[in-house]
Design an enzyme around this catalytic site. Sequence first.
Site, short mmCIF file in Angstrom:
data_model
loop_
_atom_site.label_atom_id
_atom_site.label_comp_id
_atom_site.label_asym_id
_atom_site.label_seq_id
_atom_site.Cartn_x
_atom_site.Cartn_y
_atom_site.Cartn_z
N SER A 266 0.83 -1.15 0.05
CA SER A 266 0.10 -0.19 0.11
C SER A 266 0.86 1.30 0.19
O SER A 266 1.34 1.50 -0.84
CB SER A 266 -0.91 0.03 1.08
OG SER A 266 -2.14 0.65 0.87
N ASP A 318 -0.73 -4.27 -3.39
CA ASP A 318 -2.08 -3.37 -3.13
C ASP A 318 -1.28 -1.79 -3.24
O ASP A 318 -1.50 -0.96 -2.22
CB ASP A 318 -2.86 -3.60 -2.00
CG ASP A 318 -4.06 -4.07 -2.14
OD1 ASP A 318 -4.46 -4.47 -3.31
OD2 ASP A 318 -4.68 -4.53 -1.12
N HIS A 396 -7.92 -5.66 1.50
CA HIS A 396 -6.56 -5.10 1.58
C HIS A 396 -6.05 -5.71 3.00
O HIS A 396 -4.76 -5.69 3.07
CB HIS A 396 -6.93 -3.63 1.89
CG HIS A 396 -5.66 -2.66 1.65
ND1 HIS A 396 -4.58 -2.79 0.74
CD2 HIS A 396 -5.25 -1.88 2.65
CE1 HIS A 396 -3.75 -1.91 0.95
NE2 HIS A 396 -4.09 -1.33 2.05
#
Length: 509
Positions: A266, A318, A396
Amino acid sequence: MSWLGRFNPTPTFPAYTGPYKVGSVDVETPTSNLSSPHDPSQSPPCPDIPTVAFRMFYPAKADSNQRGVKWIHNPQREVVSAYAKFLGAGNALASLFSMFPQTLYFVDIPVHTNAQMLEPPAETKRWPVMVFSHGLGGSRNAYSHICGSLASHGIVVVAPEHRDGSAPISFVHTPDEKEKIRRIGYVKVPHSASTETYEARDKQLRTRLWEIGLIHDALLKMDEGVALRMVAEGTSKKSSNDTKLPMFAHALNVHEPGAISFAGHSFGAATMVQLAKSIYYNPTTHQPPPSYKPLYAPSSSSPLLKQITPRTPVILLDLWSLPLDSPSTTWLHAKPMPCYASDNPTGGSTLLAILSEAFFKWTTNLNQTKRVLSKPSSADPSQPGPHIFYPIHSAHLSQSDFGVLFPWLTTKVLGAKEPERVLRLNTRAVLQTLRDAGVKVARTSVKDLELEGEKVDEVEDDKEILGTRKDGVRGWVCLSAEVEEEGEKKGDEAKDVGLGGQAGGVGGV
């Protein structure tokens, strides 16, 4: 009596599936003992942070029987409280933390603390190294399962704890002042695009890149046998000749250009994109416009400049692309990933992106991610593009430890399934990407390959995991890097990507 395990209130991690035991050491060392690759003409972004901290996961000797590592590190009450504040009132995960704090105190990472490192294979003489950057709400422990899984296959994985306000809380031990501990709490920044957001994320990225540069120097010193002073908990009373780190001497493949792999989740994935581009397109070799304000500019003599090459493996879980859109780095953002250099025939074969299904459905971020990953129009048509996949029914959160520790929550709140399998698929894909890049790693096990019953123990090449057949691996979807403009949803930049959001998970973004 194994059925009693179902009623064990303490979450547990599954066993690693690689052939090696996994050791771990927690490192916090003064920045004053390290040579920062940061350009000395620029002021350091964090002059008030005197140490850099990271956890190392590595192949350990088979006779290692040391105790494990507490997933919630000390002081545990303070850490749990910080996570509860990060999660927010009314959130399902916050309720979990408030109801079962004592249970969480007993969760162990199944590694062997300070175990002696296993001798590297005779043919390579050194272990490959990967640096893994955490996302929002993460820490050096929050991705322990994928880091440990990779270590069990013969990789030394270095997990920094960023002191940029992205961790729920981080403790900075002051050198020479044993009782003085500084606390860095979570910094709330809006998730929607704005001048305020970009300035705040730029500041965090400056800190993160500076830390990774220092960690790179620490790895060089470890391999060279230079003693690092330890100031973390349990080591402050020891001398500078600490006994835990000499085992890394002459055992890490960190000097050869392109040898270190860079991975992140992320915001951590965005960090690694920014790192790779900042170093490869540095102002000493390229001519940026006056509008470009580099977030990180290593000095021209820094060994780090030689480490990022077109063949450097980059692993992005991600990827959260918004921090890369800052107006101050528009010039850099427009540059292709280093792997697409004209003299690199391997192209995007060393570039792996794994999305969760939640991020796959976040169309704006998906298209921005594809723009980051795709090869430029000027590239040789024969140059391969990137690997992009997502496992169906994944969130996620599935990319972090929270998915495997709290599977019922993953299913009930986020609609995700098989979190342990999702991480095994991730591990398979990462290992095969490294193999294709020429990195020597252990074979993939039958359990991970899901080939029970077949007359095979391990597989040297796991080509299926990076294949494009729709029926190749169950629930594993290969994506094209082409941007589908017509399908892009407008106005969803402010999607909730924090813990507990529909796209959320630890490591938030």
